[in-house]
Write an enzyme that holds these catalytic residues in place. Structure first.
Site, PDB file in Angstrom:
ATOM      1  N   TYR A 174       0.846  -1.188   0.000  1.00  0.00           N
ATOM      2  CA  TYR A 174       0.000   0.000   0.000  1.00  0.00           C
ATOM      3  C   TYR A 174       0.884   1.241   0.000  1.00  0.00           C
ATOM      4  CZ  TYR A 174       0.117  -0.474   5.246  1.00  0.00           C
ATOM      5  OH  TYR A 174       0.461  -0.620   6.570  1.00  0.00           O
ATOM      6  N   CYS A 175       0.407   2.267  -0.667  1.00  0.00           N
ATOM      7  CA  CYS A 175       1.138   3.519  -0.872  1.00  0.00           C
ATOM      8  C   CYS A 175       2.552   3.279  -1.399  1.00  0.00           C
ATOM      9  CB  CYS A 175       1.183   4.337   0.415  1.00  0.00           C
ATOM     10  SG  CYS A 175       1.619   6.089   0.159  1.00  0.00           S
TER      11      CYS A 175
END
Length: 269
Positions: A137-138
């Site tokens: 994520y990110c």
């Protein structure tokens, strides 16, 4: 490095969850004006911190429902990027510096300073590497990994003559659950478009924690102590009230409340 000022907000109560975002901008401005390096530690409980792009997923209400079902709360930050998790096992760290001391601080310079700082700790023995983990994520150019599993992500925010290099560091806890949370947000929010439109196809197994990497439970307090051992600093946490009472801080806090009105209404609808 000039002696840094340390501001440690610790675990911030839910009612004050907007505080570190408003404070970061104030401290970044201060760092530039006073040519003063600053270290800022903070934590939030059970929160999925969303970037502005996340607020534009096709089915936002469904995505927020997935957050609620995981017993986390959403927060829309005042910057771009994508969602990251914050809870009792995550330490948020900002290294805040003047943009220009001897020479201008480029974006890559800023990222490298954070990596260099981590590499001066005992954790460097695990061979921390920088490079995008695309299914985390990110994901970003300066994701930090141990054995090809991401333990931290770094972002920057520049305000006036200061720059905040901001890192979330996964210290302990169930990182797989965190990954499942973010994956479920995107699956619900994008449906058939999951993994497209510039949103990551999150694979929870692409990430880990410092504790799991070293096969021992590390506390947030231990990690803070390790980070600070080779840094000249003075603990100025007691001075935070001076910043909280400024008109600029109150305005930035108000901006955070306004930015989050829609998200909060949809979340509790």
């Amino acid at each position: 490095m000039k002696t840094a000022m340390l501001f440690d907000q610790g675990m911030i109560p839910h009612k004050d969850h907007f505080s570190p975002f408003a404070l970061t901008d104030i401290l970044t401005t201060y760092a530039g004006e006073e040519n003063q390096p600053i270290i800022h530690f903070w934590q939030l409980s059970q929160t999925l911190i969303l970037g502005m792009k996340d607020s534009r997923v096709t089915y936002l209400k469904q995505g927020l429902q997935a957050i609620r079902e995981a017993n986390y709360s959403p927060l829309l930050r005042n910057a771009g990027g994508l969602g990251v998790v914050s809870d009792s096992g995550i330490l948020n760290i900002s290294l805040i510096l003047p943009k220009q001391s001897i020479h201008p601080l480029s974006i890559d310079d800023g990222y490298q300073k954070m990596l260099d700082w981590l590499n001066r700790t005992s954790y460097a023995q695990a061979n921390i590497t920088a490079g995008e983990v695309v299914d985390s994520y990110c994901p970003g150019k300066f994701d930090l990994s141990i054995n090809n599993k991401k333990i931290a992500g770094i972002a920057q925010r520049r305000v006036k003559e200061g720059v905040a290099i901001m890192m979330y560091l996964s210290v302990s806890g169930n990182q797989n659950y965190r990954g499942e949370l973010v994956r479920s947000f995107y699956q619900a929010g994008l449906e058939e478009a999951f993994g497209t439109l510039g949103y990551p196809a999150v694979n929870p197994t692409s990430m880990t924690t410092l504790s799991d990497a070293f096969d021992k439970i590390l506390s947030i307090a231990e990690v803070k102590e390790e980070l600070l051992q080779n840094i000249p600093f003075t603990n100025e946490t007691d001075r935070l009230s001076e910043f909280y009472t400024t008109e600029e801080y109150q305005q930035r806090l108000k901006n955070m409340y306004q930015r989050n009105i829609g998200i909060q209404e949809d979340f509790y609808d």
